[in-house]
Write an enzyme that holds these catalytic residues in place. Structure first.
Site, short mmCIF file in Angstrom:
data_model
loop_
_atom_site.label_atom_id
_atom_site.label_comp_id
_atom_site.label_asym_id
_atom_site.label_seq_id
_atom_site.Cartn_x
_atom_site.Cartn_y
_atom_site.Cartn_z
N GLU A 333 0.89 -1.17 0.00
CA GLU A 333 0.00 0.00 0.00
C GLU A 333 0.92 1.21 0.00
O GLU A 333 1.53 1.55 1.01
CB GLU A 333 -0.91 -0.02 1.23
CG GLU A 333 -2.12 0.90 1.11
CD GLU A 333 -1.85 2.30 1.62
OE1 GLU A 333 -1.60 3.19 0.76
OE2 GLU A 333 -1.88 2.52 2.84
N CYS A 367 -3.00 8.98 3.63
CA CYS A 367 -2.82 8.30 2.34
C CYS A 367 -4.04 8.42 1.44
O CYS A 367 -3.91 8.39 0.23
CB CYS A 367 -2.45 6.83 2.56
SG CYS A 367 -3.68 5.88 3.48
#
Length: 628
Positions: A333, A367
């Protein structure tokens, strides 16, 4: 039906079976006979708690550094290597290297932690490996008990958890509670309620050739897994992989970021205390905090069966390469440049607060925060007007600076950034965009805080008239910068949104459902939502992850849980010992007739898969007439 419900039903049956007109002695006998039953019923309903519902309360000492108003030694140039300038910061425990933990909002020293060596990391893996042997065979009730106990702790000690996060990351308490505690509680709740259903053996359909077999998939633990997580959400990024790993029957090695080593160690102490209180081995969860030179002791160890990586693209690539060398699957990720497309039908006044949080929550170190606002030309001016007044009114500071109710501590909107390492580059990107035609309406540079000059503060920034060709429109910045671009058509909006290397999250705002659906259908991202931002992560039944340079693999949801298991395909006899698979004589080695064997196989394929009745009938005929 529970035991209590069954007893209710039995009492009703007894009472219903008795005559309506009853002598006095029957009343007395009935009352005396029902008293023990009633007491037992009360015990089951209000006192007895089934094993699957029990939780364990555990002690968790809250560090004094997390208290509002706490002051430590101020570091003049704070960094994780600050001890090199001041030997007095070193602990009594000697080590080859150390990590200096400090509060980025104030520059106050928190603790100096010995960095784990390669040998210490390997020893942690060994301890986890031993503990996992029993845990891998544990029932879902045992696993739920641990998670339920953690959930109770999260709710009970929410403020302490948020204060630790705030102290070590610089974020505000509201941002910590909203982005750290809330999401962790939901992950715990979802896993407790749904985890077993996602991991229990799953029956799979079979076919005519295997009609005498039964097939299923079993999701079995991998063993010891690892998670290398980023610093922006010190609590949630630590707890999230632990929750998934424990519920899937694995042990886990958590490699926390050096930037939040202090907070991470406190959180893991709590998790280990929870395991111990539940009667489980605390060695199931290990924490590693080390400098980059020792990380390969973790990523290169073949005993690690899966690695979850959350962090930068550059480091993620190194982890993936090392995983490939030793055959360890890696979930990545990575970065993002999430677009928010604002359609002309969007209610600008209503969603202003949402867009502000999308840009400035956790000082932009999110994020799935919005890094690009794509605004339709018809509402561009009103959007900028509203945002200018809002952004210019934001207050920056340390929410934990004061113990009392001083005005300074009442409203802090944006906290510090975890590190100032990229401030020069960030200021350069903004200046470059301005030189190319963008306008910086507010901010654009670092702040030297009047009360905490050693803190890492960057001014909330509003940068408008940005074009897709500018570097700041394509490069992830991870900072409190609202970058605004203009578009005219839906096709142009999609082209701009998809015009970066990244594809993590995205959002679209508007009242026109058809236009919103067009964006959803054409956006290149792992996640997208309408008229909101980031809510795909609050729904923990959904997989989380991106595409393109944002990584691959998914955590959260059934995909995340099953990704931490060995999906074992199991095929067994339907009528064990009675109907068994045999090799037809024509196919038995040594084959007597190649022509007959070929005709037999061809007939079998035609009979099962041939087109229509005629095709299947021909296949059946070939099957029956094949000869050696």
């Amino acid at each position: 039906m529970t035991v209590g419900q069954w007893l209710d039903a039995q009492i009703e049956l007894v009472l219903a079976s008795l005559p309506q007109e009853r002598p006095k002695h029957i009343h007395i006998t009935l009352a005396v006979g029902l008293i023990p039953l009633a007491l037992f019923h009360l015990y089951l309903r209000f006192i007895y708690v089934p094993e699957s519902q029990r939780t364990a309360r555990f002690e968790w000492p809250i560090p004094p550094e997390a208290a509002p108003g706490w002051r430590g030694k101020t570091l003049s140039s704070p960094s994780i290597h600050s001890h090199n300038d001041d030997p007095s910061l070193l602990p009594s425990t000697k080590a080859p290297s150390y990590i200096t933990c400090y509060a980025p909002a104030s520059g106050h020293h928190l603790e100096t932690i010995p960095s784990h060596t390669a040998d210490e990391i390997r020893a942690s893996i060994s301890r986890a490996e031993v503990a996992q042997k029993d845990w891998g065979k544990s029932s879902f009730d045992r696993r739920r008990k641990v998670l339920k106990s953690l959930l109770e702790w999260c709710v009970r000690d929410m403020e302490a958890i948020a204060r630790i996060s705030s102290r070590d990351t610089g974020k505000t308490l509201v941002d910590a509670a909203f982005g750290e505690v809330l999401t962790t509680c939901e992950k715990l709740r979802w896993t407790i309620a749904n985890g077993e259903d996602q991991l229990k053996p799953e029956s799979r359909p079979t076919n005519l050739i295997l009609a005498h077999k039964v097939s299923e998939v079993r999701y079995e633990p991998l063993g010891v897994v690892a998670a290398i997580v980023s610093w922006n959400y010190s609590f949630h990024n630590a707890l999230s992989p632990i929750i998934a790993s424990l519920f899937t029957g694995n042990a886990i090695i958590l490699k926390a970021s050096e930037n939040v080593a202090w907070a991470s160690h406190h959180y893991i102490r709590a998790v280990r205390s929870c395991l111990e209180a539940c009667g489980e081995s605390p060695e199931l969860v290990q924490i590693v905090t080390c400098l980059p030179d020792a990380v390969e002791a973790l990523t290169g160890d073949t005993r690690i069966k899966h690695i979850t990586f959350i962090g930068s693209e550059q480091v993620g690539q190194k982890v993936a390469l090392k995983g490939a060398e030793v055959g360890t699957p890696v979930l990545l990720e990575l970065g993002g440049k999430d677009p928010c497309i604002i359609l002309p039908s969007a209610d600008v006044k209503f969603f202003t607060a949402t867009w502000m949080r999308a840009a400035f929550q956790a000082a932009g170190q999110n994020c799935i925060g919005v890094e690009r606002f794509l605004v339709h030309s018809s509402i561009y001016s009103s959007f900028i007007t509203d945002m200018t007044s809002r952004v210019s009114d934001l207050r920056v500071g340390d929410v934990l600076a004061h113990a009392g109710p001083e005005d300074k501590s009442k409203r802090i909107d944006v906290g510090a950034m975890v590190t100032d390492r990229l401030f020069d580059e960030l200021e350069g990107l903004i200046a470059e965009a301005v030189s190319q035609g963008a306008r910086c309406l507010f901010g654009g540079k670092r702040i030297v805080h009047e009360e905490f000059p050693s803190g890492h503060y960057f001014a909330p920034t509003l940068l408008v008239d940005v074009t897709p060709s500018m570097r700041i429109a394509t490069q992830e910045i991870f900072a409190p910068v609202m970058t605004v671009l203009k578009y005219d058509t839906l096709e142009e909006a999609v082209s701009i949104a998809n015009g970066t290397r990244y594809g993590l999250g995205a959002s679209v705002f508007g009242k026109n459902k058809q236009h919103c659906q067009y964006i959803v259908d054409n956006i290149q991202s792992g996640m997208v939502c309408t008229n909101d931002f980031g809510v795909f992560y609050l729904n923990q039944s959904l997989p989380f992850g991106g595409c393109k340079a944002s990584g691959y693999g998914r955590f959260a949801g059934r995909e995340g849980l099953r990704g931490l298991t060995n999906a074992k395909a199991v095929t067994v006899d339907r009528f064990h010992g009675w109907v068994q698979t045999g090799i037809p004589p024509l196919l038995a080695y040594p084959i007597k007739s190649g022509e007959g064997a070929w005709k037999f196989v061809g007939g079998l394929v035609g009979m099962v898969y041939g087109k229509g009745v005629a095709g299947k009938a021909k296949g059946l005929w070939d099957l029956a007439t094949a000869k050696a």
